[in-house]
Design an enzyme around this catalytic site. Sequence first.
Site, PDB file in Angstrom:
ATOM      1  N   LYS A  95     -53.424  36.898 -18.146  1.00  0.00           N
ATOM      2  CA  LYS A  95     -54.358  36.810 -19.275  1.00  0.00           C
ATOM      3  C   LYS A  95     -53.495  36.502 -20.490  1.00  0.00           C
ATOM      4  O   LYS A  95     -52.735  37.348 -20.949  1.00  0.00           O
ATOM      5  CB  LYS A  95     -55.094  38.133 -19.445  1.00  0.00           C
ATOM      6  CG  LYS A  95     -55.925  38.198 -20.724  1.00  0.00           C
ATOM      7  CD  LYS A  95     -56.722  39.481 -20.796  1.00  0.00           C
ATOM      8  CE  LYS A  95     -57.388  39.613 -22.161  1.00  0.00           C
ATOM      9  NZ  LYS A  95     -58.200  40.817 -22.266  1.00  0.00           N
ATOM     10  N   ASP A 145     -52.978  35.864 -24.153  1.00  0.00           N
ATOM     11  CA  ASP A 145     -53.665  36.208 -25.406  1.00  0.00           C
ATOM     12  C   ASP A 145     -52.977  35.547 -26.605  1.00  0.00           C
ATOM     13  O   ASP A 145     -51.824  35.070 -26.493  1.00  0.00           O
ATOM     14  CB  ASP A 145     -53.669  37.740 -25.544  1.00  0.00           C
ATOM     15  CG  ASP A 145     -54.874  38.263 -26.321  1.00  0.00           C
ATOM     16  OD1 ASP A 145     -55.537  37.477 -27.016  1.00  0.00           O
ATOM     17  OD2 ASP A 145     -55.125  39.487 -26.234  1.00  0.00           O
ATOM     18  N   ASN A 188     -53.350  36.487 -30.807  1.00  0.00           N
ATOM     19  CA  ASN A 188     -54.191  37.339 -31.646  1.00  0.00           C
ATOM     20  C   ASN A 188     -54.111  37.128 -33.145  1.00  0.00           C
ATOM     21  O   ASN A 188     -54.440  38.043 -33.904  1.00  0.00           O
ATOM     22  CB  ASN A 188     -53.896  38.808 -31.325  1.00  0.00           C
ATOM     23  CG  ASN A 188     -54.683  39.249 -30.099  1.00  0.00           C
ATOM     24  OD1 ASN A 188     -55.902  39.188 -30.080  1.00  0.00           O
ATOM     25  ND2 ASN A 188     -53.980  39.665 -29.056  1.00  0.00           N
ATOM     26  N   ASP A 218     -64.315  39.293 -27.851  1.00  0.00           N
ATOM     27  CA  ASP A 218     -64.013  40.720 -27.712  1.00  0.00           C
ATOM     28  C   ASP A 218     -65.286  41.547 -27.808  1.00  0.00           C
ATOM     29  O   ASP A 218     -65.273  42.748 -27.533  1.00  0.00           O
ATOM     30  CB  ASP A 218     -63.032  41.159 -28.809  1.00  0.00           C
ATOM     31  CG  ASP A 218     -61.598  40.869 -28.427  1.00  0.00           C
ATOM     32  OD1 ASP A 218     -61.355  40.514 -27.261  1.00  0.00           O
ATOM     33  OD2 ASP A 218     -60.714  40.995 -29.295  1.00  0.00           O
TER      34      ASP A 218
HETATM   35  C1  DGJ Z   1     -57.412  40.865 -27.666  1.00  0.00           C
HETATM   36  C2  DGJ Z   1     -58.152  40.579 -26.379  1.00  0.00           C
HETATM   37  O1  DGJ Z   1     -59.254  39.775 -26.631  1.00  0.00           O
HETATM   38  C3  DGJ Z   1     -58.529  41.899 -25.740  1.00  0.00           C
HETATM   39  O2  DGJ Z   1     -59.300  41.683 -24.593  1.00  0.00           O
HETATM   40  C4  DGJ Z   1     -57.267  42.651 -25.410  1.00  0.00           C
HETATM   41  O3  DGJ Z   1     -56.532  41.944 -24.452  1.00  0.00           O
HETATM   42  C5  DGJ Z   1     -56.428  42.850 -26.669  1.00  0.00           C
HETATM   43  N1  DGJ Z   1     -56.215  41.614 -27.376  1.00  0.00           N
HETATM   44  C6  DGJ Z   1     -55.105  43.460 -26.328  1.00  0.00           C
HETATM   45  O4  DGJ Z   1     -54.268  43.552 -27.408  1.00  0.00           O
END
Ligand code: DGJ
Length: 731
Positions: free
Chosen positions: A469, A471, A473, A541
């Site tokens: 997965k 990510d 952010n 999310d």
């Molecule tokens: C953002 C993701 O969208 C979540 O599902 C999760 O993986 C968090 N980051 C973890 O930091």
Amino acid sequence: MILAAALSASAQPASVNFDPAAKVFRLDGGGTSYAFGVNAHGELQQLYWGGRLGAADTFPQAVPMPDWASFDSSYTNTPQEYAGWGAGLFVEPGLKVTWADGNRDLVLHYESHKLSANGVDVVLKDIKRPVYVTLHYAIDGETGILARSATIENRGTEAVTVEQAAAAAWTLPPASYTLNYLTGRWAGEWSLTQEALHPGARVIESRRGSTGHQANPWFAIQAGESSEDHGEVWFGALGWSGSWRITVEQDQLDEVKVTGGFNPFDFGYVLHPGQSLETPVFYGGHTAHGLGGASRLLHRFELAQILPRTAATAKQPLPKPRPVIYNSWEATEMNVNLAGQSALAEKAAALGIDRFVMDDGWFGQRKTDHAGLGDWYVNPEKFPNGLKPLIDKVHSLKMDFGLWVEPEMVNPDSDLYRKHPEWVLNFPGRPRNEQRTQLVLNLARPDVRAYVLGFLDKLLNENDIAFLKWDYNRNWSEPGWDQLPPTEQKKVYVEFTRNLYAILAELRHRHPNVEIESCSGGGGRVDLGILHYTDEVWPSDNTDPFDRLTQQDGFSYAYTPQVMMAWVTDSPHWLNHRATSLSYRMLSSMQGSLGIGANIGKWGDEEMATARRLIAAYHDVQPTIVQGDLFRLISPRDGSEFSATQTVSRDKGQSVVFAFVHSTQKGRLFPTLKLKGLDPAAQYALSAIEGKARTGTPAVASGAWWMNHGLDMDQEFRGDFQASAFRLDRK
Ligand code: DGJ
């Protein structure tokens, strides 16, 4: 005259024609024809984009539009396929450049072309200087969706800076149109925005360095009275995960132009002699079957032509449906350790889960989001013997193992940042703005690219990991690349994304059975570029099952349910504090690729039994849901009291229906669902996955019955947040 006819990868016929007398190119695929030609000025001019024409139909040579008084020249009025900014062009250009001597005039004329099996490359050249642009066209035989892009090449001896470069421009003739596009924010992605087109430009874009939650690079334009099921729709999507822009412009003569590619904001790409720049691909399609027809074509195209395959599915026409996953994030956040994850894995296995995914928190000194990103070693306190004991445990429970990573980021509190503070996007001497206490590694740098590829490759070599997965952010700030001379730095917008794609491609090459999810704090990096390299996406999310209905509805206009991961999480929901039943949550998530993200450690026998039963029911019909033709029967948008979707397998042998009540008002019964897409002559048996049909509903009836008479829900299907699901199987 047909010069080339070919089978696309989907084994459907596409045909490509060039008429040398009229200088007209014509591409046909699916139900669509697209034609353009060289006009008397030497410009490449669009002639037609719409329903498929007769094989023998021909076009006369393109005739440029006239001047409109002394204000709008023929050059600006003519619907060009790719206009250079020069010669008094006032509409959106395909390409804008500046030469070292200050010259900024660019006028592109036809030079040559080369037909291929399912497309054509057309070379344009500036009327004076050695800038060449090759326009690439490829048409998909099954869907008629065109892939268009451009290669810009400097064959001169002086540098030239590309300041704006589109992948393609599409033109629609003057008419009344409605524009559809997708907007949002973190935890609120995928709102379908609809508005009438008026003179002037509507810009949909990201300036963030990545695709963004706020707008998605997709559009659909409906003609006149076009609806969900009927009427002409032109649609398109950009394959680019960096800053992008789509401009929808109704010009001075009411023609509508859709131009898309790199976002020109803060953009600059210096082409030294002999260098070239590839634009992203801009995909475009047409249907006469409304917005529903448009999304069904896009879904088919994405499944067959965009999504990657693993070694195991390399020869399959479609990728395999996604494993049903368990993800630990909402249960444990960063408090992961061997004992806790093993306990969750045991309960997940008891539910019939296929894949166990450990989320954030397993690496470096990661206790909160203040530290650890960049240090991709297994945290020795949480996992004293590495990941192997957990992975072995997961395997012993007959699940495969997935792991969360966020490769492009670094916390200032990390060994990596302490060693390489110069690796982040920054302008020296300026503040480095942190978001979630993290900075963006400059993936455009060769050393950063090598580091990221190296640690991911090592992680996959050392551990039996089936799934990452991936990510991402935060968005960019201070996007400086101080390794390069000031004039070159803005190419970070291209090189960062290209390196991301290169790393993903290389990882898949070295680990051909590994699958990857694109996540960016939810749906911040979903586009047809990243979907070449990733098997699925995390749409949001926000896992509130009611919000997800509208988000999934919006998502489905552009992207196939196959890639739409949807987790069942806990109630009341952390975001809206809304309480819903497990059955409602399950059915909301079963509209896409199902996952469980709840704290199942706390689930009792009843919840375990409900989830186990519905996961088994989902497994039975999953290919129909995620790879069938989707019909949005009742939209959940605009506070609708009800919503319903239906999917039909390609062979029309099976159909699945989901129905949701938001809040019953005034005792209103759920409307009769007139189903779609079935074989009218076939007999279909109805069975409930959850809920009941109205008393007296036949157990078996013809497709004609289900489509004309329709399916009625039980009279007691009322209340707040209720859900039912049915399957129909051809007898
Ligand atoms: C953002 C993701 O969208 C979540 O599902 C999760 O993986 C968090 N980051 C973890 O930091």
